[in-house]
Design an enzyme around this catalytic site. Structure first.
Site, short mmCIF file in Angstrom:
data_model
loop_
_atom_site.label_atom_id
_atom_site.label_comp_id
_atom_site.label_asym_id
_atom_site.label_seq_id
_atom_site.Cartn_x
_atom_site.Cartn_y
_atom_site.Cartn_z
N SER A 252 0.82 -1.20 0.00
CA SER A 252 0.00 0.00 0.00
C SER A 252 0.86 1.25 0.00
CB SER A 252 -0.94 -0.04 1.22
OG SER A 252 -0.92 1.18 1.91
N LYS A 253 0.55 2.10 -0.94
CA LYS A 253 1.31 3.34 -1.10
C LYS A 253 1.16 4.18 0.17
CE LYS A 253 2.98 6.97 -3.45
NZ LYS A 253 4.41 7.15 -3.57
N ARG A 254 -0.06 4.17 0.73
CA ARG A 254 -0.30 4.98 1.93
C ARG A 254 0.56 4.52 3.10
NH1 ARG A 254 -5.74 4.42 3.58
NH2 ARG A 254 -6.10 3.42 1.59
N ASP A 262 8.22 5.60 -7.84
CA ASP A 262 9.23 5.58 -6.78
C ASP A 262 10.38 4.65 -7.17
OD1 ASP A 262 7.67 7.21 -5.16
OD2 ASP A 262 6.69 5.51 -4.17
#
Ligand code: GLU
Length: 485
Positions: A252-254, A262
């Protein structure tokens, strides 16, 4: 029948690795069968709209080579390929469902719906709609519409029986219809929900294989009921297990996991990322690990998909990335490395191409470059412990005497080439009757000031030039003398 798959990202502002893997499998399922790969932008969730986000989608597809055959930027027979440009049709088809008795207007306020939620005993955030508006009379509905009351359109689920569908990865799935919520098809803002739009779009874009994350698996019976209600043929479903960070958590990016951008910014090559994610949930029939996109197009097969979630292993990707770097031709590698080399090495007299050749064998990601080449620019502060090397059979004493012997020999070289440096140092090894490493390790250490370096003594001396090399050897001698005195 022509195989048609689609990548249907929502423009969120970054490319999640799981989404990119979905795109890759969609692309491969199509291309391995001479089919078409379509790009559709799902931008009907206005709250999630992010400026510039579609560019990221185009850039990612471009960099990874997942070339689409139809899409917003190149057109195609079944456009528009941006959902917000297809608005009229969703309402028309929702109304058709109302006519057919498979959907209905709902005028319930948010407040009323919230009370439904709080009345759910288990305290679940989700609760089933109580069908309050299903029984409104035609007159009441018309009155509300005429008064401009906000409304949504809900799908009317059957209350009895079961719905079964087949998924290529998960097999047959059956649900009790009574468990299905009357989901919203059209929202109060006039936009369709994903749940509705995906069915209408996939049908009109003639999508044969719907490939997407397994989070949509539980909604798929509802989609199938929509296909049935319209009398449309449902596509083949291929749901993919999540890409995980560890055994329990999804990537998850969050939570700080890396997006495609990235990874690229951190020096990973798009080809290596594509190769790596191809293996996150799909196994080739042999044990081969390195695949170009072209090779994947040839050997990809749906039967190799697995339903067990795979863990994203950055170490494995890093290894693979290193393999891609090593296998590039020197010229392409230099083009790739040039900017980073120039940023790291300010001394313009150094031959960056020679440095690149040494570097290429050592590198795992492009971002390792500054760390590995810093010493060319300026000799770092280092401890004489670096001269002690068991395998090379060197001690600080041996290093000191070797450097002292090397200094005049190197000073004597008039034509400073790698060959001449090599010959001079190797004949000194002979004269001194010592092991190669006992001379070369101290020289390499004095020239780099690093425990490891791309390139050995001769290569470093050649690149640094005579004057700088002699200067560094003298510094080495001085440091060793200080330590040993
Ligand atoms: N827009 C959806 C997403 O980004 C697409 C799901 C699908 O492929 O149907 O998750």
């Amino acid at each position: 029948m022509e195989i048609r798959t689609r990548f249907a990202p929502s423009p969120t502002g970054y490319m999640h690795i799981g989404n990119l893997r979905t795109a890759l499998y969609e692309y491969l399922i199509a291309k391995s069968q001479n089919g078409k790969f379509i790009l559709r932008i799902e931008d009907t969730d206005q709250e999630r709209f992010v400026e510039g986000a579609t560019e990221i989608i185009y850039n990612t597809l471009n960099m990874t080579g997942l070339k689409h055959d139809e899409g917003p930027d190149i057109g195609g027979e079944y456009g528009p390929y941006i959902q917000s440009q297809r608005m009229g049709m969703y309402m028309d088809y929702a109304k058709e469902l109302i006519k057919k008795g498979h959907a209905y207007y709902c005028f319930c306020t948010k407040e009323r719906l919230d009370t439904l939620k709080s009345s759910n005993e288990k305290g679940d955030a989700f609760s089933k709609y109580d069908r309050h508006c299903l029984t409104l009379s035609q007159e009441e509905i018309q009155k509300n519409l005429d008064a401009g009351m906000p409304f949504v359109i809900r799908q009317k689920m059957p209350t009895e029986g079961t719905t079964t569908f087949h998924d290529v990865v998960y097999g047959d799935i059956t649900v009790e219809n009574a468990e299905l919520d009357d989901q919203i098809l059209m929202k109060a803002d006039g936009f369709p929900t994903y749940n509705f739009a995906n069915v209408v779009d996939d049908h009109f874009m003639k999508i044969t294989h719907v490939v997407r994350g397994s989070e949509y698996l539980s909604s798929t019976p509802k989609y199938n009921l929509l296909y049935d209600a319209f009398d449309w043929e449902a596509p083949v479903y291929v749901h993919l297990p999540a890409v995980m960070r560890d055994a329990h958590n999804k990537l998850s990016k969050r939570h700080g996991d890396k997006s495609f951008e990235d990874l690229i910014n951190e020096g990973y090559l798009p080809e290596a990322v594509v190769n790596y994610i191809a293996l996150l949930g799909w196994s080739p029939s042999d044990n081969k690990e390195i695949f170009s996109l072209k090779e994947l197009e040839q050997c990809f097969n749906i039967s190799g998909l697995s339903k067990s979630p795979s863990i994203f292993d950055i170490k494995k990707l890093t290894w693979l990335n290193g393999e891609y770097i090593k296998n590039m031709d020197a010229e392409s590698f230099y083009i790739l490395a040039e900017n980073r080399l120039k940023n790291a090495i300010k001394n313009t007299t150094l031959d960056l191409k020679k440095i690149a050749v040494l570097l290429q064998k050592r590198l795992e990601t492009l971002n390792d470059i500054p760390r590995l080449v810093d010493f060319f620019d300026a000799l770092p502060e280092y401890s004489t412990d670096l001269y002690i090397h068991k395998k090379m059979k060197t001690t600080e004493e041996i290093a000191l005497s070797s450097l002292k012997a090397a200094l005049p020999v190197l000073e004597n070289i008039t034509d400073w080439t790698e060959n001449n440096i090599h010959d001079a140092l190797m004949s000194l090894v002979q004269t001194l009757g010592i092991k190669n490493g006992q001379l070369l390790w101290p020289v390499r250490t004095a020239l780099s000031g690093e425990p490891t370096s791309p390139g050995g003594a001769m290569e470093l001396a050649d690149i640094l030039g005579k004057e700088e090399s002699l200067k560094r050897i003298k510094i080495g001698i001085e440091k060793l003398q200080n330590t040993l005195s």
